[in-house]
Design a protein around this motif. Structure first.
Motif, short mmCIF file in Angstrom:
data_model
loop_
_atom_site.label_atom_id
_atom_site.label_comp_id
_atom_site.label_asym_id
_atom_site.label_seq_id
_atom_site.Cartn_x
_atom_site.Cartn_y
_atom_site.Cartn_z
N VAL A 163 40.75 39.92 37.83
CA VAL A 163 40.10 40.52 38.99
C VAL A 163 39.45 39.41 39.79
O VAL A 163 38.35 38.95 39.47
CB VAL A 163 39.08 41.61 38.58
CG1 VAL A 163 38.48 42.25 39.83
CG2 VAL A 163 39.72 42.66 37.69
N GLU B 61 49.40 39.01 44.43
CA GLU B 61 48.44 40.09 44.14
C GLU B 61 49.16 41.43 44.04
O GLU B 61 50.04 41.73 44.85
CB GLU B 61 47.39 40.18 45.24
CG GLU B 61 46.41 39.05 45.25
CD GLU B 61 45.40 39.16 46.37
OE1 GLU B 61 45.50 40.07 47.24
OE2 GLU B 61 44.49 38.32 46.41
N LEU C 6 44.59 40.65 40.78
CA LEU C 6 43.97 41.48 41.82
C LEU C 6 43.10 40.61 42.71
O LEU C 6 42.59 39.57 42.27
CB LEU C 6 43.11 42.57 41.19
CG LEU C 6 43.82 43.56 40.26
CD1 LEU C 6 42.82 44.54 39.67
CD2 LEU C 6 44.93 44.29 40.99
N SER D 291 39.59 39.75 44.84
CA SER D 291 38.17 39.92 44.51
C SER D 291 37.72 41.33 44.83
O SER D 291 38.11 41.89 45.85
CB SER D 291 37.31 38.93 45.29
OG SER D 291 37.56 37.62 44.89
N LEU D 292 36.88 41.85 43.97
CA LEU D 292 36.32 43.19 44.21
C LEU D 292 35.04 43.12 45.05
O LEU D 292 34.76 44.03 45.81
CB LEU D 292 36.04 43.88 42.87
CG LEU D 292 35.44 45.28 42.92
CD1 LEU D 292 36.28 46.22 43.79
CD2 LEU D 292 35.30 45.84 41.52
N ALA E 45 35.20 44.00 48.67
CA ALA E 45 35.61 45.40 48.87
C ALA E 45 34.43 46.36 48.83
O ALA E 45 34.54 47.50 49.30
CB ALA E 45 36.63 45.79 47.82
N PHE F 95 42.09 45.60 48.04
CA PHE F 95 41.87 45.69 46.60
C PHE F 95 42.55 46.93 46.03
O PHE F 95 43.25 46.87 45.02
CB PHE F 95 40.37 45.72 46.26
CG PHE F 95 40.12 45.81 44.78
CD1 PHE F 95 40.12 44.68 44.00
CD2 PHE F 95 39.92 47.04 44.16
CE1 PHE F 95 39.93 44.75 42.63
CE2 PHE F 95 39.74 47.13 42.79
CZ PHE F 95 39.74 45.97 42.02
#
Length: 168
Positions: free
Chosen positions: A93, A118, A133, A135-136, A139, A149
């Motif tokens: 992630v 991704e 994935l 970066s969260l 998001a 994401f």
């Protein structure tokens, strides 16, 4: 009565997780969450605060994977966690998590996480696919980043079961 292979695996994972948690607490590292024997291991880039981890947990629950094992790239024990979990799918992630996995120099790795597109599963080792994935963190506050994401994250929903039925 003889124990099943599933029970043996679960007991091994629980012993190893207890050892990890003890060592992480001693080193004051963030603690992982979820089930080490779930088959799904997510490595989250740091910093990963409570808001980010809550959003990730909610996202996993929304696609029916609430027991996924979530750990931190900075745990200091990532190599040991990988060996203990023996994940059916490994997810990075964010690019920081991808670099942390790549930096392990995992001997069976066929492809670097940092080089993978991704949201597209790829053969990380002979028996374990990987998924990278975005970066969260961005998001959490940006609609375009959230859509980016979520599009990549939804690849998890389309994967086959992580462990054979009845294994765990």
């Amino acid at each position: 009565m003889a124990r099943s292979p599933a029970e043996d695996y679960r007991r091994k994972a629980e012993r190893e997780l207890d050892d990890f948690l003890r060592r992480l607490r001693q080193a004051a590292h963030p603690l992982p969450s979820g089930d080490l024997a779930s088959g799904l291991m997510l490595v989250v880039e740091d910093p990963a605060g409570p808001r980010l981890l809550d959003a990730l947990r909610r996202s996993l629950a929304a696609i029916g994977l609430p027991d996924a094992y979530v750990t931190h790239a900075s745990s200091g024990l990532l190599r040991q966690e990988l060996h203990a979990a023996d994940p059916a799918l490994l997810v990075a992630v964010g690019p920081g998590a991808a670099r942390s996995i790549d930096d392990l120099g995992y001997p069976l790795a066929r492809r670097r996480f940092s080089d993978a597109p991704e949201g597209e599963p790829f053969p990380w080792t002979g028996g374990t696919p990987g998924l990278r994935l975005p970066s969260l963190a961005p998001a959490l506050d940006s609609e375009p980043a959230k859509r980016r994401f979520w599009r990549a994250f939804l690849a998890l929903r389309n994967l086959p079961p992580l462990r054979p039925a009845g294994f765990l």
